[in-house]
Motif scaffolding. Sequence first.
Motif, short mmCIF file in Angstrom:
data_model
loop_
_atom_site.label_atom_id
_atom_site.label_comp_id
_atom_site.label_asym_id
_atom_site.label_seq_id
_atom_site.Cartn_x
_atom_site.Cartn_y
_atom_site.Cartn_z
N GLY A 146 -18.63 -21.52 18.82
CA GLY A 146 -18.93 -22.41 20.15
C GLY A 146 -17.45 -22.84 20.29
N LEU A 147 -16.96 -23.04 22.17
CA LEU A 147 -16.17 -22.47 22.70
C LEU A 147 -16.15 -23.49 23.71
N PRO A 148 -14.89 -24.23 24.42
CA PRO A 148 -15.10 -25.56 25.70
C PRO A 148 -15.62 -24.58 26.93
N ALA A 149 -16.11 -24.88 27.63
CA ALA A 149 -16.75 -24.48 28.68
C ALA A 149 -16.43 -23.95 30.11
N LEU B 109 -19.13 -33.24 14.74
CA LEU B 109 -20.53 -31.97 14.27
C LEU B 109 -21.23 -31.48 12.38
N LYS B 110 -19.10 -31.76 11.83
CA LYS B 110 -19.61 -31.18 10.43
C LYS B 110 -19.49 -29.09 11.13
N CYS B 111 -18.80 -29.12 11.30
CA CYS B 111 -18.85 -27.71 11.44
C CYS B 111 -17.16 -27.52 11.16
N ARG B 112 -16.82 -25.90 11.06
CA ARG B 112 -15.24 -25.31 10.04
C ARG B 112 -15.26 -25.53 11.66
N ALA C 289 -29.26 -23.57 19.53
CA ALA C 289 -29.83 -22.82 17.92
C ALA C 289 -29.04 -22.62 16.80
N MET C 290 -27.38 -23.37 17.28
CA MET C 290 -26.55 -23.68 16.18
C MET C 290 -26.88 -24.30 14.99
N THR C 291 -26.54 -23.83 13.62
CA THR C 291 -26.47 -25.26 12.62
C THR C 291 -25.10 -25.01 12.23
N PRO C 292 -24.59 -26.50 11.73
CA PRO C 292 -23.25 -26.41 11.10
C PRO C 292 -23.21 -25.67 10.28
N SER C 293 -23.59 -25.28 9.40
CA SER C 293 -22.34 -24.57 8.33
C SER C 293 -22.61 -22.72 8.87
N GLU C 294 -23.18 -22.90 9.95
CA GLU C 294 -22.56 -21.26 10.40
C GLU C 294 -21.65 -20.96 11.35
N GLY D 52 -31.04 -36.85 19.70
CA GLY D 52 -29.92 -36.98 20.39
C GLY D 52 -28.54 -37.31 19.82
N GLY D 53 -27.60 -38.52 20.63
CA GLY D 53 -26.49 -38.90 19.59
C GLY D 53 -25.64 -38.56 18.60
N GLU D 54 -25.24 -39.39 18.11
CA GLU D 54 -24.17 -38.65 17.30
C GLU D 54 -24.84 -37.97 16.14
N ALA D 55 -23.90 -36.93 16.03
CA ALA D 55 -24.85 -36.06 14.31
C ALA D 55 -23.97 -36.14 13.20
#
Lengths: 408, 58
Positions: free
Chosen positions: A207-210, A157-160, A131-136, B55-58
């Motif tokens: 998001g964290l490593p599993a 992923l274009k996230c912070r 459900a995540m979105t990159p900006s959030e 899928g694939g790369e973002a």
Amino acid sequence: MKRFDLIVIGTGLAGLTAARTAIGIGAKVLIVGRGMGALTLFGNTVDLLGEIPPATEMAEGITHWIAAHPEHPYARTGWEGIESAITAFRELFPPPYPFAASGRGNSLLPTGAGTMRPTWLTPVTMAAGAAMTPSETLIVGFRGFKDFQGDTVSLHLKCRGVVLSLPRYGLEGLTAPALARLMDETSFRERLGESIRQQMAGERFIGLPAVLGLRDPAAVLKTLETVTGARVFEIPMLPPSIPGTRIFHRFREELIAKGADFRMGHPVSGVMVKDGRCAGISIDNPPLVAEYRADRFILATGRFLGGGLWAEMDRIIEPVFDLPVFQPGERGQWFGERFFDPEAHPIHRAGVLTDADLRPVDAAGRVVLANVRAAGSILAHHQAIEEKSREGIDIATGFLAAKRALAS
Amino acid sequence: MSGGSNRILKGFLEERWKGIRPVLWGTSLKEEELIESIYKGLFNLTAEEPGRPVGGEA
């Protein structure tokens, strides 16, 4: 000498599923394995068939796909077989750590390479990733933990992203099992949640490593979500896999509780075959060789990595029963020109051929051993890596092999 | 910049492939299955296909 109704060879997801299914029917079961199986390397989510587009309903997508792939292991189980096996799998994981689909079709989850990857069922600790979105979203890595490069993941992923020094352990050389054990401690995860909260800038997803614990991952998730006020998700990463280890432990706990016998850590060194049937196996346990007899056997030893198949220079063999193995031509034809060829390398279609009952057959289609069945990735004519079907094949064929074995 | 370091990783895997392909049997084939399970399976890296729908790369 103990005698069993069924001996399962292999402790991956296929073997564990077969053993549990047989126990559920009331059989006396022995499960033997050389190691802990591929679950502890690659187990994360449950893939059925990643190449079905997310907008397509899964039952419909797979039913059509099977019609076009009549040699695939799924053609043996059908959608109904997959569905009953998956339902049984989910019953093994009740809340607070359930596996669920997030929609009617595949969902896309972020990976430890910063890519998105299609899958079917996710454990509750990964659900928010769909459900995540990159900006959030804020991606959190740990200094000194080389198996998860948080800055690479956040970049792609274009996230912070932030890389945290852990409250107690800022040193090099952290491993996933060590981190998971730390997460099992309430005080550790509370302080970690607080460190994350201080880095947040209004994000709604973390998001964290599993590595969110082995004992009680749902409690780790709850602590982190309560402290940060965000939805938290695990990101599948390099082996060893903590989420897969949880699956392995859950199966083992259930099997032992229901009376199955486990023999782990030693290879099958010989089989007793007579008149087209297997009577027993021997297991090397130096300095002893132990013999075990059973009425039925299920072979779920995996592919090359697990030791279920072995490639000599010019042919592929199955080491336990020396079963006939389907192979795509000579070695020169096993691989494509490029590593990333658009088509899977032909060798991935190699494996054991079976009849509709999952009994191994020779090239002419004749049953080789009447009371032996094969299940999981050792089967021919799938491409689990490219298809993203590893767990689905293991669960569906492990379930079917046990049902058919005990019905005979 | 997106996908930059994965492009480098893919380039490395292609170069490695040229060297290892002729000797893929026995234990080196086991290792190959591990490598493919990680990079193609777990990480869903694929041949470059701009704008892949799934899928694939973002």
